[in-house]
Write an enzyme that holds these catalytic residues in place. Sequence first.
Site, short mmCIF file in Angstrom:
data_model
loop_
_atom_site.label_atom_id
_atom_site.label_comp_id
_atom_site.label_asym_id
_atom_site.label_seq_id
_atom_site.Cartn_x
_atom_site.Cartn_y
_atom_site.Cartn_z
N GLU A 145 1.12 -1.31 0.14
CA GLU A 145 -0.06 0.23 -0.20
C GLU A 145 1.37 1.49 -0.01
O GLU A 145 2.40 1.33 0.45
CB GLU A 145 -0.85 -0.03 1.14
CG GLU A 145 -1.58 -1.37 1.35
CD GLU A 145 -2.71 -1.26 2.44
OE1 GLU A 145 -2.52 -0.43 3.32
OE2 GLU A 145 -3.11 -2.66 2.70
N GLN B 190 28.63 -2.12 -21.63
CA GLN B 190 30.05 -1.37 -21.44
C GLN B 190 30.17 -2.32 -23.09
O GLN B 190 31.54 -1.67 -24.00
CB GLN B 190 30.82 -1.89 -20.41
CG GLN B 190 32.05 -0.83 -20.13
CD GLN B 190 31.71 0.40 -20.40
OE1 GLN B 190 30.19 1.22 -20.09
NE2 GLN B 190 32.38 0.91 -21.03
N GLU C 181 9.32 -7.69 -4.33
CA GLU C 181 9.37 -8.44 -3.03
C GLU C 181 10.99 -8.28 -2.06
O GLU C 181 11.51 -9.35 -2.24
CB GLU C 181 10.07 -9.94 -4.05
CG GLU C 181 8.56 -10.22 -5.11
CD GLU C 181 8.77 -11.88 -5.60
OE1 GLU C 181 9.42 -12.25 -4.80
OE2 GLU C 181 7.87 -11.63 -6.71
C1 LIG Z 1 7.42 -2.57 -11.25
C2 LIG Z 1 6.73 -3.33 -9.15
C3 LIG Z 1 5.81 -3.90 -9.02
C4 LIG Z 1 5.38 -4.91 -7.68
N1 LIG Z 1 4.40 -5.86 -7.98
C5 LIG Z 1 3.84 -6.03 -6.47
C6 LIG Z 1 3.32 -6.81 -6.52
O1 LIG Z 1 2.33 -7.72 -7.36
N2 LIG Z 1 2.10 -6.94 -5.04
C7 LIG Z 1 2.66 -6.03 -4.34
O2 LIG Z 1 2.23 -6.78 -3.18
N3 LIG Z 1 3.72 -4.92 -4.12
C8 LIG Z 1 4.19 -5.13 -5.62
N4 LIG Z 1 5.57 -4.14 -6.03
C9 LIG Z 1 5.76 -3.80 -4.50
C10 LIG Z 1 7.16 -3.58 -3.87
O3 LIG Z 1 7.51 -4.39 -3.74
C11 LIG Z 1 7.82 -2.23 -3.42
O4 LIG Z 1 7.49 -1.60 -3.86
C12 LIG Z 1 8.85 -3.06 -2.15
O5 LIG Z 1 8.43 -3.93 -1.74
C13 LIG Z 1 10.10 -1.42 -1.86
O6 LIG Z 1 8.30 -0.31 -0.83
P1 LIG Z 1 8.23 1.11 -1.79
O7 LIG Z 1 8.04 0.73 -3.11
O8 LIG Z 1 7.27 1.19 -0.69
O9 LIG Z 1 9.84 1.59 -1.15
P2 LIG Z 1 10.10 2.29 0.31
O10 LIG Z 1 9.30 1.28 1.57
O11 LIG Z 1 9.30 3.48 0.67
O12 LIG Z 1 11.73 2.02 0.56
C14 LIG Z 1 12.44 3.54 -0.48
C15 LIG Z 1 13.66 2.80 0.47
O13 LIG Z 1 14.32 3.09 1.34
C16 LIG Z 1 14.70 2.05 1.68
N5 LIG Z 1 14.24 1.43 3.27
C17 LIG Z 1 12.86 1.27 3.66
N6 LIG Z 1 12.54 0.86 5.29
C18 LIG Z 1 14.46 0.92 5.35
C19 LIG Z 1 15.14 -0.17 6.52
N7 LIG Z 1 14.72 -0.20 7.48
N8 LIG Z 1 16.28 -0.07 6.14
C20 LIG Z 1 17.13 0.62 5.21
N9 LIG Z 1 16.69 0.83 4.25
C21 LIG Z 1 15.11 1.29 4.03
C22 LIG Z 1 14.59 0.37 0.82
O14 LIG Z 1 15.56 0.04 0.52
C23 LIG Z 1 14.13 2.01 -0.58
O15 LIG Z 1 15.28 1.86 -0.97
C24 LIG Z 1 5.80 -3.99 -7.07
C25 LIG Z 1 6.80 -3.11 -7.18
C26 LIG Z 1 7.08 -2.60 -8.27
C27 LIG Z 1 8.50 -1.55 -8.20
#
Ligand SMILES: Cc1cc2nc3c(=O)[nH]c(=O)nc-3n(C[C@H](O)[C@H](O)[C@H](O)COP(=O)(O)OP(=O)(O)OC[C@H]3O[C@@H](n4cnc5c(N)ncnc54)[C@H](O)[C@@H]3O)c2cc1C
Length: 380
Positions: A127, A336, A363
């Site tokens: 979400e 490259q 994931e």
């Molecule tokens: C193309 C695509 C397909 C997807 N498909 C699915 C799907 O089928 N089902 C589903 O449920 N989800 C899906 N997702 C969601 C995906 O799993 C999330 O985007 C991912 O887990 C990261 O969450 P976020 O984008 O909110 O990033 P954020 O959680 O906001 O992270 C932003 C940055 O902060 C870092 N960060 C966050 N917390 C910490 C911590 N505690 N320590 C260190 N670093 C941290 C992260 O590593 C990242 O670099 C999909 C996403 C994309 C882009």
Amino acid sequence: MEIVLPEPVQMLKQEVRRFIQQEVEPLNNSIEETDEVPEALINKAKDMGLFGLTIPEEYGGIGLNTVGKCAVEEELGRSNYGFATLIGNHTGISTMGVVAFGSEAQKEKYLPAMAAGDIIGSFALTEAQAGSDAANLRTTAVRDGDGWILNGEKIFITNARGAGLFNAMAVTDKSKGVKGISAFLVERGLPGVTVGPNESKMGMRGAHTASVTFQDVRLPADALLGQEGQGYVSALKILTKGRATLGARACGMASRLLDLACDYARERVQFGQPIASYQGIRWMIADVAMELHAARLMVFNAAAMLDRGEKAIKEAAMAKLFASEMLGRAADKAVQIHGGMGYMRGMMVEQFYRDCRIFRIYEGTSEIQRNIIAARTLEG
Ligand SMILES: Cc1cc2nc3c(=O)[nH]c(=O)nc-3n(C[C@H](O)[C@H](O)[C@H](O)COP(=O)(O)OP(=O)(O)OC[C@H]3O[C@@H](n4cnc5c(N)ncnc54)[C@H](O)[C@@H]3O)c2cc1C
């Protein structure tokens, strides 16, 4: 350690490779252009049984275990990523919920149609405020008579646009934290279920990603998947297995990049010699080959552990992390080695360079995998 696949898996792997070479590769450019996997190709994949890879044979599938799924994922990863996502996601995190946690009635109701590709599955956890912090859900399922009322919005959901069934996680008891999250099987056709437009992405052309909104969706009692309050734990188990298999897909893509880089290096002549004769190029090829080998061993080790019933949380996280980052380095080196040609649209290395970036994000990001590995390592 040698990766020895059972003979039926080896044969299936070869069949999938043939299918991809003959049916998917010729359509790669048009999938890139249109951002759609054509219906005719989907139908051929259905005929081949690809939608049922991991569904038990008694429900019409092929019944691959995790090692078998990894072997096929390596083939999927070698070609168009939109097609790989459609099949890999459906037969991975999206059907695994029903296979692993479904009641007999739920399995009978959904799995035969999912194996046939007539119902596409979709895993809906993320979400807006709950990405890496995946338990921070706002979607709620409130008891209503013998059923539930579901409200909330999921984002970035793979395969959502074509999906017939969502495995959606929702809060059923906020006071219990992660133990107050439950999983539900939500049929696409129910009133109040809306899927947003396909997101425009950096790569993964042909793979559909969309938001899913649940507005006062009335769910029957039997929509609950597994036990009430077990939704988050089951999602983590699904993701653990998903990470091993995603690592395998990363290995597949890296192996294709290595082949492309080697072919180009043998053919391209500069200063009167093929560039493959230069140490600068040879060492890049050596590094990709070595890291790919290491990643495959990690992936198949994690998969074998999962098949033995071990948790393999740390090993699956390591496999996903290492394979994803190895793939990023492999794509960079392949571009490259191709020089200016590697930067041109229409080149597979350029396409994979964009596609591969997602492996380090979804994931569970690389940072989250490191957190998992560190936590498990420090626990001793
Ligand atoms: C193309 C695509 C397909 C997807 N498909 C699915 C799907 O089928 N089902 C589903 O449920 N989800 C899906 N997702 C969601 C995906 O799993 C999330 O985007 C991912 O887990 C990261 O969450 P976020 O984008 O909110 O990033 P954020 O959680 O906001 O992270 C932003 C940055 O902060 C870092 N960060 C966050 N917390 C910490 C911590 N505690 N320590 C260190 N670093 C941290 C992260 O590593 C990242 O670099 C999909 C996403 C994309 C882009």
